[in-house]
Design a protein around this motif. Sequence first.
Motif: not given
Length: 137
Positions: A47-48, A51, A113, A117
């Motif tokens: 996810c980071a 993002s 992020i 995220c």
Amino acid sequence: MGKRLWVERNKDGSWDAFSEDGAHLKFGHGKGLFTPGDLMKVALAGCAALSSQFPVENTLGEGSGAKIVVDGTYDPESNSYLSFEEQVNVDATSADLSEEDAAKLKERVARHIEKGCTVAHTYRQETPVRVNVTVRK
């Protein structure tokens, strides 16, 4: 609702995860397999990564990305993770950024992020999980 996912057991004791759009992942307990706890960390790092992709590529060029390392503090007594720590590393050595530009990139990556995220947002709150068991006979 999100994308539908399911898992199925293999004869060797490993598991396969599938999504309705064709994604596939093998997991389980054993050498060369991600555990469910590992997958929690992969979800956070992934996810980071997604993002942060826009500000990194915007500054360093298409195809550039961050390396994200995630570790977690596991509590065997509660059989749960108490916390996670992410280290986001952006290699900008080939870009010859000024200190000011590097600081701006760092801030933009962190902001993207934090805003984008979903996994981190979910981990930071209490998230109810309902389990329904069906036994076909």
